[in-house]
Design a protein around this motif. Sequence first.
Motif, PDB file in Angstrom:
ATOM      1  N   ILE A   1       0.872  -1.162   0.000  1.00 15.61           N
ATOM      2  CA  ILE A   1       0.000   0.000   0.000  1.00 15.61           C
ATOM      3  C   ILE A   1       0.913   1.217   0.000  1.00 15.61           C
ATOM      4  O   ILE A   1       1.869   1.285   0.759  1.00 15.61           O
ATOM      5  CB  ILE A   1      -0.963  -0.016   1.215  1.00 15.61           C
ATOM      6  CG1 ILE A   1      -1.782   1.271   1.295  1.00 15.61           C
ATOM      7  CG2 ILE A   1      -0.244  -0.214   2.542  1.00 15.61           C
ATOM      8  CD1 ILE A   1      -3.148   1.147   0.752  1.00 15.61           C
ATOM      9  N   GLU A   2       0.647   2.123  -0.932  1.00  8.79           N
ATOM     10  CA  GLU A   2       1.507   3.307  -0.983  1.00  8.79           C
ATOM     11  C   GLU A   2       0.711   4.568  -1.286  1.00  8.79           C
ATOM     12  O   GLU A   2      -0.370   4.513  -1.867  1.00  8.79           O
ATOM     13  CB  GLU A   2       2.624   3.116  -2.007  1.00  8.79           C
ATOM     14  CG  GLU A   2       2.148   2.880  -3.429  1.00  8.79           C
ATOM     15  CD  GLU A   2       3.313   2.540  -4.348  1.00  8.79           C
ATOM     16  OE1 GLU A   2       4.263   3.334  -4.428  1.00  8.79           O
ATOM     17  OE2 GLU A   2       3.278   1.472  -4.988  1.00  8.79           O
ATOM     18  N   ARG A   3       1.281   5.645  -0.872  1.00  5.97           N
ATOM     19  CA  ARG A   3       0.655   6.954  -1.053  1.00  5.97           C
ATOM     20  C   ARG A   3       0.601   7.298  -2.543  1.00  5.97           C
ATOM     21  O   ARG A   3       1.530   7.027  -3.293  1.00  5.97           O
ATOM     22  CB  ARG A   3       1.502   7.999  -0.315  1.00  5.97           C
ATOM     23  CG  ARG A   3       0.935   9.395  -0.331  1.00  5.97           C
ATOM     24  CD  ARG A   3       0.052   9.617   0.868  1.00  5.97           C
ATOM     25  NE  ARG A   3      -1.015  10.545   0.527  1.00  5.97           N
ATOM     26  CZ  ARG A   3      -1.889  11.012   1.412  1.00  5.97           C
ATOM     27  NH1 ARG A   3      -1.832  10.621   2.664  1.00  5.97           N
ATOM     28  NH2 ARG A   3      -2.835  11.844   1.046  1.00  5.97           N
ATOM     29  N   SER A   4      -0.504   7.874  -2.976  1.00  6.17           N
ATOM     30  CA  SER A   4      -0.615   8.300  -4.361  1.00  6.17           C
ATOM     31  C   SER A   4      -1.566   9.499  -4.404  1.00  6.17           C
ATOM     32  O   SER A   4      -2.761   9.342  -4.211  1.00  6.17           O
ATOM     33  CB  SER A   4      -1.155   7.159  -5.225  1.00  6.17           C
ATOM     34  OG  SER A   4      -1.528   7.649  -6.491  1.00  6.17           O
ATOM     35  N   GLY A   5      -1.012  10.653  -4.622  1.00  6.03           N
ATOM     36  CA  GLY A   5      -1.825  11.866  -4.678  1.00  6.03           C
ATOM     37  C   GLY A   5      -2.593  12.078  -3.389  1.00  6.03           C
ATOM     38  O   GLY A   5      -2.022  12.048  -2.308  1.00  6.03           O
ATOM     39  N   GLU A   6      -3.919  12.221  -3.532  1.00  8.02           N
ATOM     40  CA  GLU A   6      -4.776  12.454  -2.365  1.00  8.02           C
ATOM     41  C   GLU A   6      -5.073  11.170  -1.596  1.00  8.02           C
ATOM     42  O   GLU A   6      -5.595  11.221  -0.490  1.00  8.02           O
ATOM     43  CB  GLU A   6      -6.111  13.065  -2.817  1.00  8.02           C
ATOM     44  CG  GLU A   6      -5.995  14.450  -3.400  1.00  8.02           C
ATOM     45  CD  GLU A   6      -5.632  15.470  -2.332  1.00  8.02           C
ATOM     46  OE1 GLU A   6      -6.510  15.785  -1.515  1.00  8.02           O
ATOM     47  OE2 GLU A   6      -4.476  15.929  -2.315  1.00  8.02           O
TER      48      GLU A   6
END
Length: 173
Positions: free
Chosen positions: A43-48
């Motif tokens: 799971i990774e950060r992507s934009g908002e």
Amino acid sequence: VFRIPLERADTEPVVFDERIELDAERLAEDVVTVGPVAVKGTIERSGEGYVLSAEVAGSGQLRCARCLEPFDVTFREAVCVKLQSVAQAPCEEEMRLGREDLDVAFYAAPELDLAAIATEQLQLAVPMKPLCREACQGLCPHCGANRNTTRCGCADEEVDDRWTSLAEWRPGR
Ligand SMILES: [Zn+2]
Ligand SMILES: [Zn+2]
């Protein structure tokens, strides 16, 4: 236990690889048993929001829709979805624009529930009418015998022409 706070993925991708025990009875009607379900991915950060990429795999037993016997199955489902906070749910216009992108799922709680993901993917993997084999003969509508293993001798609804006279010959038919 199998919940990952999303904020953990804010700085760098979180890798997970868990084995989760699910309660077969609560999954789907046709699920007889299910072994530990492996859930792994990132799971990774992507934009908002976040991007979840995972694989859900395991084995168990389903009940055949025709002969009602349990049979072994294995499953392996891939899930790749963009997670967005319900609070950031875009208006319809933006939804349409982002359509060609990944599927989007909205979360209310800021955490990833691996047991819920495993449950959902497993339920998706169960066919509408599970069959132990394509050619399963099912149960005899007259006596209930499993026709895969038993020749009960009951006359069939659709009797082969050559057997018609024999069927008529049976008393009471
Ligand atoms: Zn069957
Ligand atoms: Zn029969």
